[in-house]
Write a protein that holds these residues in place. Structure first.
Motif, mmCIF file in Angstrom:
data_model
loop_
_atom_site.group_PDB
_atom_site.id
_atom_site.type_symbol
_atom_site.label_atom_id
_atom_site.label_comp_id
_atom_site.label_asym_id
_atom_site.label_seq_id
_atom_site.Cartn_x
_atom_site.Cartn_y
_atom_site.Cartn_z
ATOM 1 N N ASN A 34 0.859 -1.177 0.000
ATOM 2 C CA ASN A 34 0.000 0.000 0.000
ATOM 3 C C ASN A 34 0.904 1.238 0.000
ATOM 4 O O ASN A 34 2.119 1.135 0.179
ATOM 5 N N SER A 50 2.138 9.569 -2.490
ATOM 6 C CA SER A 50 1.047 9.470 -3.462
ATOM 7 C C SER A 50 1.418 10.121 -4.784
ATOM 8 O O SER A 50 1.061 9.623 -5.854
ATOM 9 N N ARG A 54 1.504 8.304 -8.353
ATOM 10 C CA ARG A 54 0.774 8.796 -9.532
ATOM 11 C C ARG A 54 1.679 8.877 -10.758
ATOM 12 O O ARG A 54 1.253 8.564 -11.876
ATOM 13 N N GLU A 57 2.186 5.358 -11.883
ATOM 14 C CA GLU A 57 0.924 4.894 -12.459
ATOM 15 C C GLU A 57 0.716 5.513 -13.845
ATOM 16 O O GLU A 57 0.314 4.826 -14.793
ATOM 17 N N ARG A 64 -2.908 0.379 -9.385
ATOM 18 C CA ARG A 64 -3.400 0.672 -8.036
ATOM 19 C C ARG A 64 -4.860 0.233 -7.956
ATOM 20 O O ARG A 64 -5.644 0.475 -8.867
ATOM 21 N N ARG A 65 -5.206 -0.405 -6.854
ATOM 22 C CA ARG A 65 -6.606 -0.746 -6.612
ATOM 23 C C ARG A 65 -6.958 -0.315 -5.191
ATOM 24 O O ARG A 65 -6.102 -0.332 -4.304
ATOM 25 N N VAL A 66 -8.182 0.071 -5.020
ATOM 26 C CA VAL A 66 -8.645 0.509 -3.710
ATOM 27 C C VAL A 66 -9.248 -0.695 -3.001
ATOM 28 O O VAL A 66 -10.105 -1.389 -3.529
ATOM 29 N N GLN A 67 -8.732 -0.916 -1.797
ATOM 30 C CA GLN A 67 -9.213 -2.012 -0.952
ATOM 31 C C GLN A 67 -9.579 -1.388 0.391
ATOM 32 O O GLN A 67 -8.708 -1.135 1.218
ATOM 33 N N ARG A 69 -10.032 1.449 2.704
ATOM 34 C CA ARG A 69 -9.427 2.791 2.709
ATOM 35 C C ARG A 69 -8.000 2.773 2.195
ATOM 36 O O ARG A 69 -7.352 3.805 2.111
ATOM 37 N N SER A 70 -7.520 1.611 1.852
ATOM 38 C CA SER A 70 -6.125 1.463 1.430
ATOM 39 C C SER A 70 -6.010 1.381 -0.093
ATOM 40 O O SER A 70 -6.842 0.782 -0.760
ATOM 41 N N HIS A 71 -4.971 2.004 -0.613
ATOM 42 C CA HIS A 71 -4.655 1.917 -2.038
ATOM 43 C C HIS A 71 -3.500 0.924 -2.173
ATOM 44 O O HIS A 71 -2.390 1.207 -1.736
ATOM 45 N N CYS A 73 -0.868 -1.216 -4.356
ATOM 46 C CA CYS A 73 -0.142 -1.062 -5.617
ATOM 47 C C CYS A 73 0.570 -2.356 -5.979
ATOM 48 O O CYS A 73 1.057 -3.077 -5.115
#
Length: 118
Positions: A34, A50, A54, A57, A64-67, A69-71, A73
């Motif tokens: 994360n 972040s 970016r 990315e 990146r996927r959102v799980q 509240r966590s991003h 990678c």
């Protein structure tokens, strides 16, 4: 062959130009992280990490996927393969040039050892 003028390749090399981003990619090579985990080895805020994420990315070097509240990678290897292909062209170029130089040096050395020739 990867195009010599490729905007995608430009983005990859821009992303790889920063040592923090290279270290983040190295970390991702061993598994998902994360953003907080990517930031941990550095003296930086979550916001700064972040921004680095970016850029990576945007170059297609990570996903990146959102799980919750966590991003989370993970690394994307395809753009690295394209960059490697581009670099390999120049490695071959310089190998040929250095081989030619070696041949000339050996020829000059052989001439220098020949008695009576000037």
């Amino acid at each position: 062959m990867v195009l010599q003028e490729s905007p995608a390749l430009d983005h990859v090399f821009h992303a790889l130009a920063d040592p923090t981003r290279r270290a983040m990619l190295r970390s991702l090579a061993s598994g998902e992280r994360n953003i907080g985990e990517l930031a941990a080895p550095f003296d930086m805020s979550f916001a700064a990490a972040s921004k680095h994420v970016r850029v990576l990315e945007g170059a297609g070097l990570l996903r990146r996927r959102v799980q919750g509240r966590s991003h989370v990678c993970s690394i994307e290897a395809e753009p690295l393969a394209d960059a490697t292909e581009w670099l390999n062209y120049y490695q071959a170029f310089w190998s040929r040039r250095l081989d030619a130089l070696e041949t000339l040096i050996k020829a000059d050395a052989a001439k220098a050892k020949s008695p009576g020739e000037e």
